[in-house]
Design a protein around this motif. Structure first.
Motif, short mmCIF file in Angstrom:
data_model
loop_
_atom_site.label_atom_id
_atom_site.label_comp_id
_atom_site.label_asym_id
_atom_site.label_seq_id
_atom_site.Cartn_x
_atom_site.Cartn_y
_atom_site.Cartn_z
N LEU A 231 -26.65 -55.18 -7.63
CA LEU A 231 -26.05 -54.37 -8.69
C LEU A 231 -26.88 -54.38 -9.97
O LEU A 231 -26.71 -53.52 -10.83
CB LEU A 231 -24.64 -54.89 -9.00
CG LEU A 231 -23.62 -54.83 -7.86
CD1 LEU A 231 -22.32 -55.50 -8.27
CD2 LEU A 231 -23.37 -53.38 -7.46
N CYS B 14 -24.74 -61.54 -12.75
CA CYS B 14 -25.48 -60.31 -12.47
C CYS B 14 -25.29 -59.35 -13.64
O CYS B 14 -24.15 -59.06 -14.03
CB CYS B 14 -24.98 -59.68 -11.17
SG CYS B 14 -25.84 -58.17 -10.69
N PRO C 90 -11.34 -54.87 -9.32
CA PRO C 90 -12.27 -55.65 -10.13
C PRO C 90 -11.54 -56.62 -11.05
O PRO C 90 -10.33 -56.54 -11.24
CB PRO C 90 -12.99 -54.57 -10.95
CG PRO C 90 -11.93 -53.54 -11.17
CD PRO C 90 -11.08 -53.54 -9.91
N SER D 163 -17.29 -55.91 -11.14
CA SER D 163 -17.54 -55.88 -9.70
C SER D 163 -16.24 -56.13 -8.94
O SER D 163 -15.37 -56.87 -9.41
CB SER D 163 -18.57 -56.96 -9.34
OG SER D 163 -18.84 -56.96 -7.96
N PRO E 108 -20.77 -62.38 -3.69
CA PRO E 108 -21.24 -61.54 -4.79
C PRO E 108 -22.35 -60.59 -4.34
O PRO E 108 -23.21 -60.97 -3.53
CB PRO E 108 -21.77 -62.55 -5.81
CG PRO E 108 -21.21 -63.86 -5.42
CD PRO E 108 -21.01 -63.80 -3.94
N GLN E 109 -22.33 -59.38 -4.87
CA GLN E 109 -23.39 -58.42 -4.58
C GLN E 109 -24.59 -58.70 -5.48
O GLN E 109 -24.47 -58.76 -6.70
CB GLN E 109 -22.89 -56.99 -4.82
CG GLN E 109 -21.83 -56.53 -3.83
CD GLN E 109 -21.37 -55.12 -4.15
OE1 GLN E 109 -20.34 -54.91 -4.76
NE2 GLN E 109 -22.16 -54.14 -3.72
N HIS F 286 -21.59 -57.79 -14.14
CA HIS F 286 -20.86 -57.44 -12.93
C HIS F 286 -20.01 -58.60 -12.44
O HIS F 286 -18.84 -58.42 -12.08
CB HIS F 286 -21.84 -57.00 -11.84
CG HIS F 286 -22.61 -55.77 -12.20
ND1 HIS F 286 -22.12 -54.50 -12.00
CD2 HIS F 286 -23.84 -55.62 -12.76
CE1 HIS F 286 -23.01 -53.61 -12.41
NE2 HIS F 286 -24.06 -54.26 -12.88
N TRP F 287 -20.60 -59.78 -12.39
CA TRP F 287 -19.88 -60.98 -11.95
C TRP F 287 -20.55 -62.20 -12.56
O TRP F 287 -21.71 -62.14 -12.99
CB TRP F 287 -19.81 -61.09 -10.42
CG TRP F 287 -21.12 -60.92 -9.69
CD1 TRP F 287 -21.57 -59.79 -9.08
CD2 TRP F 287 -22.15 -61.91 -9.49
NE1 TRP F 287 -22.81 -60.00 -8.51
CE2 TRP F 287 -23.19 -61.30 -8.74
CE3 TRP F 287 -22.29 -63.24 -9.86
CZ2 TRP F 287 -24.34 -61.98 -8.37
CZ3 TRP F 287 -23.44 -63.93 -9.50
CH2 TRP F 287 -24.45 -63.29 -8.76
#
Length: 284
Positions: A63, A81, A134, A126, A59-60, A94-95
């Motif tokens: 964001l 996120c 996504p 995301s 995972p980023q 986002h996730w």
């Protein structure tokens, strides 16, 4: 032991959720801002639900704001996120990862709604695959999908995910229908079926991922006047042989739900339906 008629015992996650509601804002509440020492646990949560053909997902964290759900021992049991767009005032999840615990997923989603000030929200925007698609893989993450539906989200976009096993040995192409050229902007190839000065069909194949040996059929299209003549099937067969000869052991493909011609063509070439990636929305 419970007596007949006693309510069932609460799970540890349910106890934590109840305490959050009782002591909202307290330091020992299970949902809190993420700290760097939480990152390894978040990575482990994301890797706990592997998807066929995909490497472990990372995972980023940059964001938006990352929040974690921690149990009474301080162990990270879930994370998400969040961010808010200024132009259209949309909230973004986002996730979200929760170890496929419905209670934890619901608690995180409820917290997100409050934190985002009850604004309209998109969820699972995301990239969820190495190809950048996504969404939440609803079959492999059924508990999370149930929590998403329970908290008022509905699907707003989706992509069906297919996977085809490939022969381990290079195969000569007996009757190539398309010209193949390497792409300069992304690692892969473009295939074009030409007739005179016109193009009957085209496809893009992404190079196999080094960790999974999965190639991706990123694009395939046939001119409307030349459909139902076998052009698409022959072009797809050439894409599969190209990927196999370049070291791929499987090929992934995506299709819009309800696009029966594409789905039938993929199934006819031994693609298996694996999952559906869904992006969700909630009005407020």
């Amino acid at each position: 032991m419970n007596r007949l008629g006693d309510p069932p015992p609460e799970t540890a996650a349910a106890v934590s959720v109840r305490k959050t509601r009782e002591v909202s804002g307290a330091q020992d509440a299970p949902i809190r801002a993420c700290t760097p020492d939480h990152f390894p646990a978040i990575m482990a949560l994301a890797a706990a639900n592997p998807l066929p053909g995909e490497p472990a997902h990372a995972p980023q964290h940059d964001l938006g704001e990352v929040f974690t759900f921690c149990d009474e021992q301080g162990q990270v049991r879930g994370a998400m996120c969040l961010s808010a767009r200024h132009g259209d005032r949309l909230g973004i999840i986002h996730w979200l990862h929760d170890g496929e615990d419905f209670t934890i997923a619901t608690a995180l989603l409820d917290y997100a709604r409050t934190h985002l000030s009850h604004r309209p929200t998109l969820a699972f925007t995301s990239p969820a695959t190495t190809a950048g698609v996504p969404g939440l893989p609803v079959r492999h993450r059924q508990a999370t999908a149930r929590a998403v539906a329970t908290t008022g989200f509905t699907p707003t976009a989706a992509q069906d995910y297919f996977l085809c096993p490939l022969a381990p040995d290079p195969v000569a192409d007996p009757d190539p229908i398309a010209e193949v050229t390497p792409l300069s902007t992304i690692p892969g190839w473009q295939l074009k079926v030409k007739k005179g000065s016109g193009t009957l069909g085209s496809a893009v194949v992404l190079r196999p991922h080094p960790m999974t040996a999965t190639a991706v059929l990123w694009h395939l299209a046939v001119h409307p006047e030349h459909r139902r003549r076998g052009v698409g099937s022959r072009l797809l067969a050439q894409c599969l042989r190209l990927a196999s000869n370049e070291g791929a052991r499987q090929m992934a493909a995506y299709a819009d739900p309800g696009d029966e011609p594409v789905s039938h063509m993929l199934l006819a070439q031994d693609f298996d339906p694996i999952d559906t990636f869904s992006v969700y929305q909630r009005r407020c």
